[in-house]
Design an enzyme around this catalytic site. Structure first.
Site, mmCIF file in Angstrom:
data_model
loop_
_atom_site.group_PDB
_atom_site.id
_atom_site.type_symbol
_atom_site.label_atom_id
_atom_site.label_comp_id
_atom_site.label_asym_id
_atom_site.label_seq_id
_atom_site.Cartn_x
_atom_site.Cartn_y
_atom_site.Cartn_z
ATOM 1 N N GLY A 94 -81.285 -13.768 8.663
ATOM 2 C CA GLY A 94 -82.629 -13.354 8.282
ATOM 3 C C GLY A 94 -83.703 -14.347 8.675
ATOM 4 O O GLY A 94 -83.431 -15.395 9.276
ATOM 5 N N GLY A 149 -81.570 -7.160 6.507
ATOM 6 C CA GLY A 149 -81.119 -7.346 7.885
ATOM 7 C C GLY A 149 -79.773 -6.718 8.192
ATOM 8 O O GLY A 149 -79.289 -6.807 9.329
ATOM 9 N N GLU A 160 -72.369 -11.327 4.202
ATOM 10 C CA GLU A 160 -73.036 -12.370 3.417
ATOM 11 C C GLU A 160 -72.391 -12.526 2.046
ATOM 12 O O GLU A 160 -72.240 -13.643 1.549
ATOM 13 C CB GLU A 160 -74.518 -12.036 3.280
ATOM 14 C CG GLU A 160 -75.289 -12.192 4.578
ATOM 15 C CD GLU A 160 -76.697 -11.638 4.518
ATOM 16 O OE1 GLU A 160 -77.515 -11.984 5.386
ATOM 17 O OE2 GLU A 160 -76.997 -10.837 3.606
#
Length: 220
Positions: free
Chosen positions: A34, A100, A106
Site C-alpha cells: 500500500g 489494495g 497480509e
C-alpha cells in the site's frame, strides 16, 4: 481563522520511518502492501541492516528488491516483525485492511509475526469501523459466495496472485467480531479485511510533524 489540512503523505512518511527504526539487525520482517508501506521500503533500505523480508504482494517484492532488500519466500513458520498500513483503525484496535487487495496474504503474515506494527496517517483512526470491508473469495462459485453474503459487490479488478476474486462487503454492521465470524464461516470466502486487535502490537499514526504511538495490551 482557517484551519490547515494535514499533509497525509508527510504523515505516512513519518509513521513509516518510525516503524523502520523498530527493525533490528538479523530480523525477518514481513512487508505489507500500500501507499504507506511505499514510504517504509526506502526507509528500511537506508538503514542497511542485515535483514530478510517476506513481501505480501508482487508489487512490494519488486520495489523491495530494487532497493536492495533481501526478499525470501514465506517458508518459515514465524517472523520477528511485520509492518503494514490500514484503511480504518477503531479505538479498540480492530482494523479494516485490503483496499489494495492483498489482505489475505497480509493477515497470514501478521499472524506469523511476533509483533505486528500498523502505520497510518491521521485520517485512518475512526470512531467505528464501517463498510466497505474487502473480501477475497474463490473464483470457483464466486457469484454464489457473494450471493450468500448478500451485501457484497465484486470489484472490477484482476484476480489476486493466488487466483482469488476481489470484492467488498457493503452492508452495515456494529460489531466487527460478529461480521468477521460470519465471513469466516461462509464457504468460498478465502479472506476478509477485518483484523482483530489481538493481531496488533503497535499502531504508529502520523499527526502533522509527529508520530503517535499506541501499544495494545497483549494479555487479551
Amino acid at each position: 481563522m482557517t484551519s490547515v489540512e494535514p499533509d497525509r503523505e508527510v504523515e505516512k512518511r513519518h509513521a513509516a520511518e518510525a516503524a523502520a527504526e523498530l527493525v533490528e539487525d538479523s530480523m525477518t520482517v514481513g512487508l505489507g502492501t500500500g501507499t504507506t508501506v511505499a514510504y517504509l521500503l526506502p526507509a528500511l533500505a537506508r538503514r542497511a541492516l542485515s535483514i530478510r523480508c517476506v513481501a505480501t504482494s508482487p508489487g512490494t517484492r519488486q520495489i523491495a528488491v530494487e532497493l536492495g532488500l533481501q526478499v525470501q519466500a514465506f517458508s518459515s513458520d514465524r517472523l520477528d516483525l511485520a509492518i503494514d498500513g490500514a484503511d480504518q483503525i477503531a479505538p479498540d484496535g480492530w482494523l479494516v485492511k485490503g483496499r489494495g487487495g492483498a489482505h489475505t496474504r497480509e493477515k497470514l503474515v501478521a499472524a506469523a509475526a511476533d509483533a505486528f506494527v500498523v502505520i497510518a496517517d491521521s485520517s485512518k483512526p475512526v470512531g467505528a469501523l464501517h463498510a466497505p470491508v474487502p473480501l477475497e473469495v474463490l473464483a470457483f462459485g464466486a457469484a454464489s459466495t457473494l450471493a450468500r453474503i448478500g451485501a457484497a459487490r465484486r470489484r472490477d479488478d484482476p484476480l489476486t496472485p493466488d487466483g482469488g476474486v476481489l470484492a467488498d462487503f457493503t452492508g452495515e454492521f456494529e460489531d466487527p467480531a460478529v461480521l468477521a465470524g460470519m465471513l469466516d464461516g461462509t464457504p468460498g470466502v478465502v479472506g476478509h479485511g477485518l483484523f482483530p486487535p489481538d493481531l496488533v502490537r503497535t499502531i504508529l499514526v502520523g499527526r502533522g510533524g509527529s508520530v503517535e504511538r499506541i501499544d495494545l495490551p497483549q494479555d487479551r
